[in-house]
Design an enzyme around this catalytic site. Structure first.
Site, PDB file in Angstrom:
ATOM      1  N   ARG A 623      38.675  48.903  43.439  1.00  0.00           N
ATOM      2  CA  ARG A 623      38.746  47.950  44.746  1.00  0.00           C
ATOM      3  C   ARG A 623      37.590  47.242  44.549  1.00  0.00           C
ATOM      4  O   ARG A 623      36.458  47.929  44.769  1.00  0.00           O
ATOM      5  CB  ARG A 623      39.046  48.463  45.885  1.00  0.00           C
ATOM      6  CG  ARG A 623      39.363  47.110  47.030  1.00  0.00           C
ATOM      7  CD  ARG A 623      39.594  48.024  48.065  1.00  0.00           C
ATOM      8  NE  ARG A 623      40.117  47.265  49.161  1.00  0.00           N
ATOM      9  CZ  ARG A 623      40.002  47.308  50.499  1.00  0.00           C
ATOM     10  NH1 ARG A 623      39.850  48.684  50.745  1.00  0.00           N
ATOM     11  NH2 ARG A 623      40.592  46.603  51.278  1.00  0.00           N
ATOM     12  N   LYS A 628      32.709  37.886  44.336  1.00  0.00           N
ATOM     13  CA  LYS A 628      31.676  36.836  44.047  1.00  0.00           C
ATOM     14  C   LYS A 628      30.117  37.596  43.567  1.00  0.00           C
ATOM     15  O   LYS A 628      29.837  37.347  42.571  1.00  0.00           O
ATOM     16  CB  LYS A 628      31.422  35.822  45.227  1.00  0.00           C
ATOM     17  CG  LYS A 628      30.580  34.879  44.808  1.00  0.00           C
ATOM     18  CD  LYS A 628      30.215  33.617  45.819  1.00  0.00           C
ATOM     19  CE  LYS A 628      29.450  32.481  45.555  1.00  0.00           C
ATOM     20  NZ  LYS A 628      29.556  31.540  46.625  1.00  0.00           N
ATOM     21  N   GLN A 633      27.032  40.451  39.382  1.00  0.00           N
ATOM     22  CA  GLN A 633      26.610  41.656  38.720  1.00  0.00           C
ATOM     23  C   GLN A 633      27.133  41.633  37.232  1.00  0.00           C
ATOM     24  O   GLN A 633      26.063  42.340  36.210  1.00  0.00           O
ATOM     25  CB  GLN A 633      27.038  42.941  39.625  1.00  0.00           C
ATOM     26  CG  GLN A 633      26.279  43.082  41.163  1.00  0.00           C
ATOM     27  CD  GLN A 633      24.793  43.448  40.728  1.00  0.00           C
ATOM     28  OE1 GLN A 633      24.490  44.495  40.263  1.00  0.00           O
ATOM     29  NE2 GLN A 633      24.315  42.543  41.201  1.00  0.00           N
ATOM     30  N   VAL A 698      30.028  48.392  40.390  1.00  0.00           N
ATOM     31  CA  VAL A 698      29.850  47.273  39.161  1.00  0.00           C
ATOM     32  C   VAL A 698      28.452  47.063  38.839  1.00  0.00           C
ATOM     33  O   VAL A 698      28.274  46.173  37.800  1.00  0.00           O
ATOM     34  CB  VAL A 698      30.655  45.847  39.414  1.00  0.00           C
ATOM     35  CG1 VAL A 698      32.053  46.364  39.613  1.00  0.00           C
ATOM     36  CG2 VAL A 698      30.095  45.396  40.672  1.00  0.00           C
ATOM     37  N   GLY A 699      27.214  47.712  39.423  1.00  0.00           N
ATOM     38  CA  GLY A 699      26.176  47.372  38.924  1.00  0.00           C
ATOM     39  C   GLY A 699      25.862  47.793  37.517  1.00  0.00           C
ATOM     40  O   GLY A 699      25.154  46.962  36.704  1.00  0.00           O
ATOM     41  N   GLU A 700      26.267  48.984  36.830  1.00  0.00           N
ATOM     42  CA  GLU A 700      25.882  49.335  35.670  1.00  0.00           C
ATOM     43  C   GLU A 700      26.946  48.805  34.660  1.00  0.00           C
ATOM     44  O   GLU A 700      26.532  48.509  33.468  1.00  0.00           O
ATOM     45  CB  GLU A 700      25.757  50.873  35.658  1.00  0.00           C
ATOM     46  CG  GLU A 700      25.397  51.538  36.834  1.00  0.00           C
ATOM     47  CD  GLU A 700      23.811  51.441  37.066  1.00  0.00           C
ATOM     48  OE1 GLU A 700      23.120  51.188  35.965  1.00  0.00           O
ATOM     49  OE2 GLU A 700      23.314  51.443  37.989  1.00  0.00           O
TER      50      GLU A 700
END
Length: 733
Positions: A623, A628, A633, A698-700
């Site tokens: 999820r 945005k 990211q 989702v950063g990596e």
């Protein structure tokens, strides 16, 4: 009244955006105080040896210079003779700035000049003369590959019979890939501002990804009580892993402040940003054995990475090859080669960004050898479970990533032969790769407080390194408490706040976000209990018929402002603090984010110049709390992946043992002119096991697989397989 669709999951603007673009947001090196002193670090110019003498007489003669600290005159620090570490430390003995006369690497801090202005401090630093006894050094990984030792990493044990199955495989691949050193280079340089208080307490603004990690580190190093140490990091101008460990400017600034009983700021120069951790150089050999239909029979991934002589830095470099695809015969090994360098450090998608390059380039080579479409090869080897752990995935929509990414990219129009697609003298290449990153959750705490005006304040010691933490936590809180978004304030970046883990690994939303949600739900329960006492109509309404939203409690026809309920409490406010931990539901499952990246390149047939003209990244990350900020990211990760593929490399002059391109003029990263169309697709993925938010982070994942997809596209365009990164035009020619 379902607020999920309007708050969590909405593509909202950053709540801290205005402060940042108007300059109201202050960073670690920007906090003022009358009488503040400034420190400038003097770095070693040799890679190995000892300091014979440090002559600081000229520097001390400069008006306005207060002190010059070095190993021979620094204040006594008892812990320097004991073991201490920090939350992101590698195995070994951490660097102790100004500890003794030993020089362990080029760029090591050897002295600190403290003066009344930064300009004075830097000028005086240039006047310091250091004499060395120089010793031989080695900084070239390729020269010591045979001296590598097993890494102290949890590398999965071999399974099945790799050697036997590889030997009899109809299609075999044996390829070696090299990745370079890379440096984080966030826009904000590392800085620490230490405010010395009358009672000896220290209030410190530091560029960090973990305020409580810095507090714990300073407590251990200087023996100061934690209640005398408050670390603040309200805004962080990018970090990407460079702020996971306290960097050396922090203990130097504290050392000077304690010694002088004055407030001190130490800011590193851009060149000094190359004198601590970095993504380590690697050499990786991948062997794949498959049937003629492309079914994987055997996988081996052997990697050697560089480390320092004083710490064994490890990352998850080879594990991905044992989990991304289905294979019963897998052998993974990871070794380290010590060099006269500083210890590497986690950098965005540590291990995966480098390790998946080798795996996904090898998969592309295998597809060519087996005469299969690269997507079809990956489909044939889809793994519903993690072979390393022997656990099924809680969710894995990777096949949908292939489908949706390929459809959006137009993959069906690709002709498989290299050099078969062109526009004039531009060779067109289409390449793709898969990506994977673990979906983790850490223990975290949060406090929620609502007042008689209905204003909700939620706090946790977590940081926001530019990822949008302020915003997504505000959304989660508003949704869980049932209040308006504009009535929520999220406070972070303060070691005195409820405990939070380091911000890294893409686990902040799943960790701190779950704590925020639980705190706000607990607060909502208190509001309901209070409402039942004060309003008979509410008391008579069953719980399932009561909803919260837009600042109101709704019970049938009765609508009561949450603020009015709270106003009736004894203190005129309600407060709760909770600690959230991973659910036992996770235990039987493996959890990960996945992606599929599609890339188009144009390669000039005469010049060899490479231009990436289109990227589609399809991501399955559970999820998405804010599409945005999440898209931003992924965009940032893709751009970095393009840099890994084509430009980024910290080059070393091995005879001198120092980095050559230690600045932003010569350390090449993509600029606007290098970037064309990037499209991000978030594939729907529902997961009620990974955590209560269903979020995987989702950063990596945005960077993983991108460099491999570019290299695969270059091969498709040119027929030239380049296995040494970055793929520069000289290698293509």
């Amino acid at each position: 009244m379902n607020r999920m669709k309007t708050v969590v999951g909405a593509p909202l603007d950053r709540v801290d955006g205005v402060a940042k673009v108007t300059g109201k947001a202050r960073y670690a090196g920007e906090y003022p105080e009358p009488g503040l002193l400034y420190g400038s670090v003097v770095s070693s110019t040799i890679a190995c040896g000892r300091v014979r003498s440090i002559d600081s007489a000229q520097a001390l003669n400069v008006p306005g210079v207060i002190a010059v600290l070095h190993h021979a005159n620094r204040p006594r620090i008892s812990s320097y003779d004991d073991d201490y570490s920090d939350a992101d430390a590698a195995e070994g003995a951490p660097l102790r700035p100004l500890y003794n006369d030993h020089v362990l690497y080029s760029g090591q801090p050897l002295a600190l000049v403290v003066a009344e202005s930064l300009e004075l401090a830097r000028h005086a630093g240039s006047l310091i003369r250091i004499d060395y006894d120089q010793a031989g050094h080695q900084t070239d990984l390729h020269a010591v590959l045979d001296q590598a030792h097993p890494a102290p990493a949890e590398t999965p044990k071999p399974r099945g019979d790799f050697a036997g199955q590889y030997a009899q495989a109809a299609v075999q691949l044996d390829a070696t890939y090299d990745t370079p050193n890379e440096h984080h280079n966030p826009m904000e340089p590392h800085a620490s501002t230490v405010f010395y208080k009358a009672d000896g307490a220290l209030e410190i603004h530091d560029k960090t990804q973990g305020t409580q990690n810095c507090q714990d580190y300073l407590h251990k190093v200087f023996g100061l009580p934690k209640d005398k140490l408050r670390i603040l990091a309200a805004f962080v101008g990018g970090a990407f892993g460079s702020g996971l460990r306290p960097q050396y400017q922090l203990p130097l600034a504290v050392m000077a402040a304690l010694h002088l009983k004055r407030s001190v700021r130490v800011t590193l120069t851009r060149q000094q940003m190359f004198t601590f951790g970095y993504r380590p150089r690697t050499r990786q050999r991948v062997r794949l054995g498959a049937t003629t239909q492309g079914k994987l029979l055997a996988i081996a991934h052997d990697a050697i990475g560089q480390t320092s002589r004083f710490e064994d830095f490890t990352e998850h470099l080879v594990e991905w090859s044992g989990m991304l695809y289905q294979c019963d015969n897998v052998a993974l090994s990871y070794r380290l080669a010590p060099l006269d360098v500083y210890t590497p450090l986690d950098m965005r998608a540590p291990g995966a960004a480098s390790g998946v390059i080798a795996l996904e380039c090898a998969m592309d080579e295998l597809a060519c050898a087996a005469n299969l479409d690269p997507i079809e090869l990956r489909r044939a080897n889809f793994a519903a479970s993690n072979g390393n752990e022997g656990k099924p995935y809680s969710s894995k929509e990777l096949l949908a990533c292939y489908d949706q990414g390929a459809a959006r990219f137009g993959w069906g129009a690709r002709t498989p032969q290299p050099r078969s697609m062109r526009t004039g003298n531009q060779l067109i290449g289409w390449g793709m790769a898969g990506g994977v990153w673990e979906a983790m959750q850490m223990k975290a705490s949060a406090k929620a407080r609502i007042d008689r005006q209905g204003k909700l304040t939620v706090s946790s010691a977590t940081t926001d390194i530019g990822t949008g933490t302020y915003t997504v936590m505000t959304q989660i809180a508003a949704d869980a408490a049932g209040v308006m978004l504009q009535d929520v304030t999220f406070v972070l970046g303060d070691s005195s706040l409820p405990t939070a883990p380091l911000q890294g690994g893409s686990f902040t939303v799943s960790s701190v976000g779950c704590a925020v949600r639980q705190a706000c739900l607990a607060l909502r329960s208190q509001v309901l209990a209070l409402a039942r006492q004060a309003f008979p109509a509410i008391a008579a309404t069953p719980a399932q018929a009561i909803t919260f939203g837009d600042g109101y409690l709704q019970a049938g026809q009765h609508r009561i402002a949450i603020a009015d309920v709270v106003a009736g409490s004894a203190d005129g406010a309600l407060e709760v603090q909770v600690t959230a931990e991973p659910s036992a539901k996770r235990e039987p499952y493996a959890t990960a984010t996945h992606s599929a990246v599609f890339v188009e390149v144009q390669v000039d047939e005469d010049l060899g110049t490479i231009k990436v003209t289109k990227v589609v990244s399809a991501v399955a990350a559970g999820r998405v709390v804010n599409p945005k900020t999440a898209r931003s990211q992924i965009l940032g990760g893709v751009v970095w992946g393009l840099g890994m593929a084509l430009q980024e490399e910290t080059q070393t002059d091995h005879p001198l043992g120092r980095f050559l391109n230690h600045n932003l003029a010569e350390y090449h990263v993509p600029v606007h002119a290098d970037i064309a169309d990037i499209e991000v697709i978030f594939v729907e993925e529902n997961d009620d096991i990974v955590n209560e938010l269903g979020s995987k982070g989702v950063g990596e994942i945005g960077i993983v697989g991108v460099a491999a997809a570019v290299a695969n596209a270059i091969y498709h365009a040119t027929g030239k397989r380049v296995r040494e990164f970055p793929v520069t035009l000289d290698k293509v020619l």
